[in-house]
Scaffold this active site. Structure first.
Site, PDB file in Angstrom:
ATOM      1  N   GLY A 163       0.802  -1.218   0.000  1.00  0.00           N
ATOM      2  CA  GLY A 163       0.000   0.000   0.000  1.00  0.00           C
ATOM      3  C   GLY A 163       0.836   1.270   0.000  1.00  0.00           C
ATOM      4  O   GLY A 163       0.288   2.363  -0.044  1.00  0.00           O
ATOM      5  N   CYS A 164       2.156   1.117   0.062  1.00  0.00           N
ATOM      6  CA  CYS A 164       3.026   2.294   0.010  1.00  0.00           C
ATOM      7  C   CYS A 164       3.420   2.567  -1.432  1.00  0.00           C
ATOM      8  O   CYS A 164       3.628   1.649  -2.218  1.00  0.00           O
ATOM      9  CB  CYS A 164       4.290   2.083   0.841  1.00  0.00           C
ATOM     10  SG  CYS A 164       4.004   2.242   2.605  1.00  0.00           S
ATOM     11  N   GLN A 165       3.549   3.842  -1.749  1.00  0.00           N
ATOM     12  CA  GLN A 165       3.926   4.253  -3.098  1.00  0.00           C
ATOM     13  C   GLN A 165       5.367   3.834  -3.399  1.00  0.00           C
ATOM     14  O   GLN A 165       5.711   3.522  -4.525  1.00  0.00           O
ATOM     15  CB  GLN A 165       3.780   5.771  -3.193  1.00  0.00           C
ATOM     16  CG  GLN A 165       3.915   6.334  -4.565  1.00  0.00           C
ATOM     17  CD  GLN A 165       3.563   7.825  -4.588  1.00  0.00           C
ATOM     18  OE1 GLN A 165       3.015   8.371  -3.651  1.00  0.00           O
ATOM     19  NE2 GLN A 165       3.903   8.468  -5.677  1.00  0.00           N
TER      20      GLN A 165
END
Length: 148
Positions: A52-54
């Site tokens: 879910g992290c860029q």
């Protein structure tokens, strides 16, 4: 019950007291990211990768006594800084405190409002992962105490 967690939140808010603009907040977060110590190669595993992290974000946790300690590393300074904001508050707390003490200081500082939606989602994902790890350590501790 979470006095130490709330005190750490107060200290983080104090770090940002001189940040009058969104740009100043961003710079402070990047500065925190630069100061992150990072992880060993052994800790940079797929199981420590935060979904879910860029950017590539690794979060490792360990239980010492009844306290959970976190460390993180990211290939983006802003992400590392966001992780540092959470680590400063939640590292060294009990699993129960991590699960119950909400990160209200982030809203009070206006951190989410100054982030792009992807970065805000990443921040949420890091916090969620901390809570998942805390639950894992809590459950593991209960199995040790009650080996039924």
């Amino acid at each position: 019950m979470f006095d130490s967690c709330l005190e750490k939140q107060r200290l983080v808010k104090a770090q940002f007291s001189d940040c009058q603009t969104e740009e100043a907040k961003y710079q402070k977060i990047i500065e925190l990211g630069r100061k992150q110590s990072g992880l060993s190669d052994a800790e940079k595993t797929s199981s420590n990768l935060v979904k879910g992290c860029q950017s590539q974000m690794y979060l490792a946790s360990r239980l010492t006594g009844n306290q959970v300690f976190f460390s993180a590393e990211s290939d983006a300074l802003i992400s590392a800084g966001l992780a540092a904001l959470l680590i400063q508050v939640y590292s060294g707390e009990t699993p129960e405190t991590i699960l119950k003490c909400s990160p209200s200081y982030l809203e009070e500082l206006g951190i989410n409002a100054s982030l792009t939606p992807n970065r805000a989602n990443g921040l949420y994902s890091i916090h969620l992962r901390m809570k998942q790890d805390a639950l894992k350590w809590l459950m593991q501790g209960e199995k040790t105490q009650n080996p039924g």
